[in-house]
Design a protein around this motif. Structure first.
Motif, PDB file in Angstrom:
ATOM      1  N   GLU A   7      -8.133   8.779  -0.930  1.00 53.75           N
ATOM      2  CA  GLU A   7      -8.837   7.533  -1.193  1.00 53.75           C
ATOM      3  C   GLU A   7      -8.360   6.915  -2.508  1.00 53.75           C
ATOM      4  O   GLU A   7      -8.192   5.705  -2.612  1.00 53.75           O
ATOM      5  CB  GLU A   7     -10.352   7.764  -1.220  1.00 53.75           C
ATOM      6  N   THR A   8      -8.114   7.760  -3.499  1.00 54.31           N
ATOM      7  CA  THR A   8      -7.608   7.269  -4.780  1.00 54.31           C
ATOM      8  C   THR A   8      -6.232   6.640  -4.612  1.00 54.31           C
ATOM      9  O   THR A   8      -5.955   5.569  -5.163  1.00 54.31           O
ATOM     10  CB  THR A   8      -7.540   8.424  -5.804  1.00 54.31           C
ATOM     11  N   ILE A   9      -5.384   7.277  -3.842  1.00 50.44           N
ATOM     12  CA  ILE A   9      -4.053   6.719  -3.582  1.00 50.44           C
ATOM     13  C   ILE A   9      -4.177   5.378  -2.857  1.00 50.44           C
ATOM     14  O   ILE A   9      -3.479   4.418  -3.190  1.00 50.44           O
ATOM     15  CB  ILE A   9      -3.198   7.712  -2.769  1.00 50.44           C
ATOM     16  N   VAL A  11      -6.628   3.221  -2.959  1.00 47.27           N
ATOM     17  CA  VAL A  11      -7.115   2.205  -3.908  1.00 47.27           C
ATOM     18  C   VAL A  11      -5.992   1.776  -4.841  1.00 47.27           C
ATOM     19  O   VAL A  11      -5.837   0.581  -5.124  1.00 47.27           O
ATOM     20  CB  VAL A  11      -8.332   2.732  -4.701  1.00 47.27           C
ATOM     21  N   GLN A  12      -5.183   2.717  -5.307  1.00 42.04           N
ATOM     22  CA  GLN A  12      -4.058   2.369  -6.180  1.00 42.04           C
ATOM     23  C   GLN A  12      -3.068   1.460  -5.453  1.00 42.04           C
ATOM     24  O   GLN A  12      -2.551   0.504  -6.030  1.00 42.04           O
ATOM     25  CB  GLN A  12      -3.363   3.631  -6.672  1.00 42.04           C
ATOM     26  N   ARG A  13      -2.796   1.739  -4.198  1.00 43.10           N
ATOM     27  CA  ARG A  13      -1.868   0.905  -3.422  1.00 43.10           C
ATOM     28  C   ARG A  13      -2.439  -0.491  -3.202  1.00 43.10           C
ATOM     29  O   ARG A  13      -1.716  -1.489  -3.297  1.00 43.10           O
ATOM     30  CB  ARG A  13      -1.561   1.568  -2.080  1.00 43.10           C
ATOM     31  N   GLU A  15      -4.579  -2.012  -5.119  1.00 39.28           N
ATOM     32  CA  GLU A  15      -4.568  -2.681  -6.416  1.00 39.28           C
ATOM     33  C   GLU A  15      -3.174  -3.203  -6.738  1.00 39.28           C
ATOM     34  O   GLU A  15      -3.004  -4.333  -7.200  1.00 39.28           O
ATOM     35  CB  GLU A  15      -5.059  -1.707  -7.492  1.00 39.28           C
ATOM     36  N   MET A  16      -2.146  -2.399  -6.468  1.00 40.89           N
ATOM     37  CA  MET A  16      -0.777  -2.829  -6.715  1.00 40.89           C
ATOM     38  C   MET A  16      -0.412  -4.028  -5.845  1.00 40.89           C
ATOM     39  O   MET A  16       0.171  -4.994  -6.322  1.00 40.89           O
ATOM     40  CB  MET A  16       0.205  -1.682  -6.449  1.00 40.89           C
ATOM     41  N   SER A  18      -2.422  -6.205  -4.602  1.00 40.66           N
ATOM     42  CA  SER A  18      -3.178  -7.360  -5.090  1.00 40.66           C
ATOM     43  C   SER A  18      -2.464  -8.007  -6.282  1.00 40.66           C
ATOM     44  O   SER A  18      -2.357  -9.232  -6.359  1.00 40.66           O
ATOM     45  CB  SER A  18      -4.584  -6.938  -5.525  1.00 40.66           C
ATOM     46  N   ARG A  19      -1.987  -7.165  -7.199  1.00 34.98           N
ATOM     47  CA  ARG A  19      -1.258  -7.703  -8.350  1.00 34.98           C
ATOM     48  C   ARG A  19       0.028  -8.405  -7.924  1.00 34.98           C
ATOM     49  O   ARG A  19       0.342  -9.485  -8.413  1.00 34.98           O
ATOM     50  CB  ARG A  19      -0.922  -6.585  -9.342  1.00 34.98           C
ATOM     51  N   ASN A  42      -9.588  -2.153   2.896  1.00 38.21           N
ATOM     52  CA  ASN A  42     -10.789  -1.876   2.123  1.00 38.21           C
ATOM     53  C   ASN A  42     -11.952  -1.498   3.031  1.00 38.21           C
ATOM     54  O   ASN A  42     -12.701  -0.564   2.734  1.00 38.21           O
ATOM     55  CB  ASN A  42     -11.143  -3.093   1.265  1.00 38.21           C
TER      56      ASN A  42
END
Length: 68
Positions: A7-9, A11-13, A15-16, A18-19, A42
Motif C-alpha cells: 500500500e505504501t508503494i 501511494v508513492q507511485r 504521488e509521483m 500526480s507530480r 485510489n
C-alpha cells in the motif's frame, strides 16, 4: 508494518504520477486520463485497506475471535 508495504508503494507511485502530471507537459486530455486513473487506483487502495482493517484482530475485526 509488513502488511502496509504494498500500500505504501502504491501511494508513492500515485504521488509521483500526480507530480508528473501537474508539472509535466501534458495536454488537458492526458491530465484528465491520468486523474481518472489515479481516482481508480485510489478507490482500489482504499477498498483494500478497509478490507484489511475489517480482518485486523487488533481492531476488533472479523478475525479477532470475538465472533466465533
Amino acid at each position: 508494518m509488513q502488511d502496509l508495504f504494498f500500500e505504501t508503494i502504491a501511494v508513492q507511485r500515485m504521488e509521483m504520477m500526480s507530480r508528473l502530471v501537474s508539472v509535466g507537459a501534458c495536454n488537458q486530455e492526458d491530465k484528465a486520463i491520468a486523474l481518472d486513473w489515479l481516482a481508480e487506483l485510489n478507490a482500489e487502495l482504499l477498498k483494500n485497506l478497509i478490507e484489511k482493517d475489517k480482518k485486523n484482530p487488533q481492531n476488533g475485526g472479523s478475525d479477532s475471535g470475538l465472533l466465533q
